[in-house]
Write an enzyme that holds these catalytic residues in place. Structure first.
Site, PDB file in Angstrom:
ATOM      1  N   LYS A  95       0.812  -1.219   0.000  1.00 49.08           N
ATOM      2  CA  LYS A  95       0.000   0.000   0.000  1.00 49.08           C
ATOM      3  C   LYS A  95       0.848   1.274   0.000  1.00 49.08           C
ATOM      4  O   LYS A  95       0.427   2.307  -0.498  1.00 49.08           O
ATOM      5  CB  LYS A  95      -0.958  -0.012   1.180  1.00 49.08           C
ATOM      6  CG  LYS A  95      -2.007  -1.106   1.039  1.00 49.08           C
ATOM      7  CD  LYS A  95      -3.360  -0.672   1.513  1.00 49.08           C
ATOM      8  CE  LYS A  95      -4.436  -1.646   1.089  1.00 49.08           C
ATOM      9  NZ  LYS A  95      -4.315  -2.960   1.756  1.00 49.08           N
ATOM     10  N   GLU A 117      -9.526   6.542   3.789  1.00 46.46           N
ATOM     11  CA  GLU A 117     -10.367   5.530   4.428  1.00 46.46           C
ATOM     12  C   GLU A 117      -9.483   4.332   4.738  1.00 46.46           C
ATOM     13  O   GLU A 117      -8.469   4.142   4.088  1.00 46.46           O
ATOM     14  CB  GLU A 117     -11.479   5.104   3.467  1.00 46.46           C
ATOM     15  CG  GLU A 117     -11.076   4.031   2.440  1.00 46.46           C
ATOM     16  CD  GLU A 117     -10.008   4.469   1.421  1.00 46.46           C
ATOM     17  OE1 GLU A 117      -9.816   5.683   1.240  1.00 46.46           O
ATOM     18  OE2 GLU A 117      -9.356   3.578   0.823  1.00 46.46           O
ATOM     19  N   SER A 384       1.728  -9.817  -0.962  1.00 48.70           N
ATOM     20  CA  SER A 384       1.373  -8.396  -0.862  1.00 48.70           C
ATOM     21  C   SER A 384       1.707  -7.776   0.485  1.00 48.70           C
ATOM     22  O   SER A 384       1.912  -6.572   0.575  1.00 48.70           O
ATOM     23  CB  SER A 384      -0.114  -8.214  -1.175  1.00 48.70           C
ATOM     24  OG  SER A 384      -0.904  -9.052  -0.356  1.00 48.70           O
TER      25      SER A 384
HETATM   26  C1  LIG Z   1      -5.144  -4.016   1.499  1.00 50.40           C
HETATM   27  C2  LIG Z   1      -4.416  -5.268   1.225  1.00 50.40           C
HETATM   28  C3  LIG Z   1      -4.792  -6.130   0.171  1.00 50.40           C
HETATM   29  C4  LIG Z   1      -5.994  -5.905  -0.689  1.00 50.40           C
HETATM   30  O1  LIG Z   1      -5.986  -4.744  -1.444  1.00 50.40           O
HETATM   31  P1  LIG Z   1      -5.712  -4.731  -3.013  1.00 50.40           P
HETATM   32  O2  LIG Z   1      -6.027  -3.341  -3.398  1.00 50.40           O
HETATM   33  O3  LIG Z   1      -6.653  -5.742  -3.633  1.00 50.40           O
HETATM   34  O4  LIG Z   1      -4.308  -5.109  -3.221  1.00 50.40           O
HETATM   35  C5  LIG Z   1      -4.008  -7.244  -0.068  1.00 50.40           C
HETATM   36  N1  LIG Z   1      -2.941  -7.537   0.695  1.00 50.40           N
HETATM   37  C6  LIG Z   1      -2.561  -6.747   1.721  1.00 50.40           C
HETATM   38  C7  LIG Z   1      -1.369  -7.137   2.522  1.00 50.40           C
HETATM   39  C8  LIG Z   1      -3.286  -5.592   2.029  1.00 50.40           C
HETATM   40  O5  LIG Z   1      -2.902  -4.815   3.055  1.00 50.40           O
END
Ligand SMILES: *Cc1c(COP(=O)(O)O)cnc(C)c1O
Length: 404
Positions: A95, A117, A384
């Site tokens: 993010k 948000e 992610s």
């Molecule tokens: C917020 C988040 C997501 C989901 O958000 P996307 O916009 O679909 O990437 C996925 N993995 C992590 C670690 C997150 O913090």
């Protein structure tokens, strides 16, 4: 192998085929047009791009490794598995790539205040972090229920100097927090930029967020070519709003030999209100500024959603994903809570990496699919985020004893 699909979308009005656009009250039209103009100017500006790469490198910790998961590969006995380590970034997830980019846009526009948000709090933490670093005022809207569930992230945001405003409307979760952020933006637009956290919302947010996240795929493409001297066969990423997935996928869209799978939250199974898999049981609709796939009832009321992972627990999916699904360019599947929890433990035990529960959904799909692939096949899974935020929840779910 040049890109023929998607690279020129969205169109000038922000549409990916039938999806996307700008469905907002009149008062937000002008701010969105202003943002669009400034964003596209910045994108063409070499100084801006230099500044962005400086902060991504020096502050966030890019490039992230493309790590060969040797023991997971051996255990599954099929394709060779690489992990794109977004979990190693500052604040623990992808993010921050987008938060940094938008903070720089806000600064260019002379804004002194940013708002956002947040659901689980990851985007709130990323925003509060860049606001502190750039000296911007920061207000984070968060559902009152989420504030309780994610108390640790509330403390982090406060320590970083942000005001966290609990939202008590409706279900008291992410959807209501977005509504409050939009209300704030309308009122304070002269001083304020709204840092939206995923590839969703009114134009230009989906394209802007995608372009800030494509650094994931640009790096992964370069890294796999260095390590294997060829492109991967399969990319896997989890899909909440869709930003980490589109960030990985986008630079490969024109490579027809590269298959892609987006993994949604299957929760307790595809039963209304017990999952967040918009492509299973969702339908076309408009929510929070854009037209896309949405979990709604026959009257267009937004349905409740559920997932063990707060970051995937949202009733709508980014418009570019809806388009890519129609084109059959990306396949969308789901992983249940149980499959994600099993994947979480497997990665921890085999690789010494505790993944975010969101990312564990992508690992679950990899566990299902890799054994069916030949040994020379290459898979890249987007990790992610890291799982520190989820450790207590997983311990409670799996009843692991954690004596202090
Ligand atoms: C917020 C988040 C997501 C989901 O958000 P996307 O916009 O679909 O990437 C996925 N993995 C992590 C670690 C997150 O913090």
């Amino acid at each position: 192998m040049t890109s023929t699909v998607a690279s020129d979308l969205p169109d000038a009005r922000g549409y990916f085929g039938a999806y996307g656009g700008r469905f907002v009250p009149e008062t937000l039209m002008h701010p969105l047009q202003e943002l669009e103009a400034e964003y596209f100017r910045a994108q063409q500006d070499a100084d801006f791009q230099r500044e962005l790469s400086y902060y991504l490198r020096e502050f966030c910790g890019r490039p992230t490794p493309l790590y060969f998961a040797e023991r997971l590969t051996r255990e599954l006995g099929g394709a060779k598995i690489y992990l794109k380590r977004e979990d190693l970034l500052h604040t623990g997830a992808h993010k921050i790539n987008n938060a940094i980019g938008q903070a720089l846009i806000a600064r260019r526009m002379g804004k002194t205040r940013v708002i956002a948000e947040t659901g689980a709090g990851q985007h709130g933490v990323a925003t509060a972090t860049v606001a502190a670093m750039f000296g911007l005022k920061c207000v984070i809207y968060m559902g009152a229920v989420d504030c309780e569930r994610q108390a640790l992230n509330v403390y982090r945001m406060k320590m970083l100097g942000a005001d966290v405003v609990p939202v008590h409307a409706g279900q008291k979760t992410l959807k209501e927090a977005v509504n409050e952020a939009m209300r704030d933006w309308v009122t304070n637009v002269r001083t304020t930029h709204y840092i939206l956290g995923t590839a969703y919302g009114a134009h230009p947010y989906p394209v802007m967020v995608r372009n800030f996240q494509r650094v994931i795929g640009d790096e992964a493409r370069r890294q796999i070519l260095e390590k294997e001297e060829r492109l991967p066969d399969l990319l896997i990423a989890c899909v909440g709003g869709g930003s980490n997935a589109i960030g990985l996928f986008y630079p490969f869209l024109g490579d027809t030999g590269v298959k892609m799978v987006g993994v949604e939250a299957g929760g307790e199974g595809i039963i209304p209100e017990r999952h967040a898999a918009r492509f299973q049981g969702g339908s076309l609709g408009v929510l929070q500024g854009t037209r896309s796939y949405i979990l709604q009832d026959a009257n267009g009321q937004i349905q409740l959603t559920h997932s063990v992972s707060a970051g995937l627990d949202y009733a709508a999916v980014g418009p570019e994903h809806a388009w890519l699904r129609d084109q059959s360019r990306v396949e969308y599947r789901f992983a249940t809570d149980a499959a994600a929890l099993a994947a979480f433990m497997k990665l921890a035990r085999l690789e010494g990496i505790i993944p975010a529960l969101e990312s564990a959904h992508a690992i679950a799909e990899c566990i299902r699919r890799a054994p069916t692939m030949p040994g020379e096949a290459l898979v890249i899974v987007n990790l992610s985020g890291r799982g520190d935020k989820d450790v207590a929840q997983v311990a409670a779910k799996l009843r692991i004893e954690m004596p202090l």
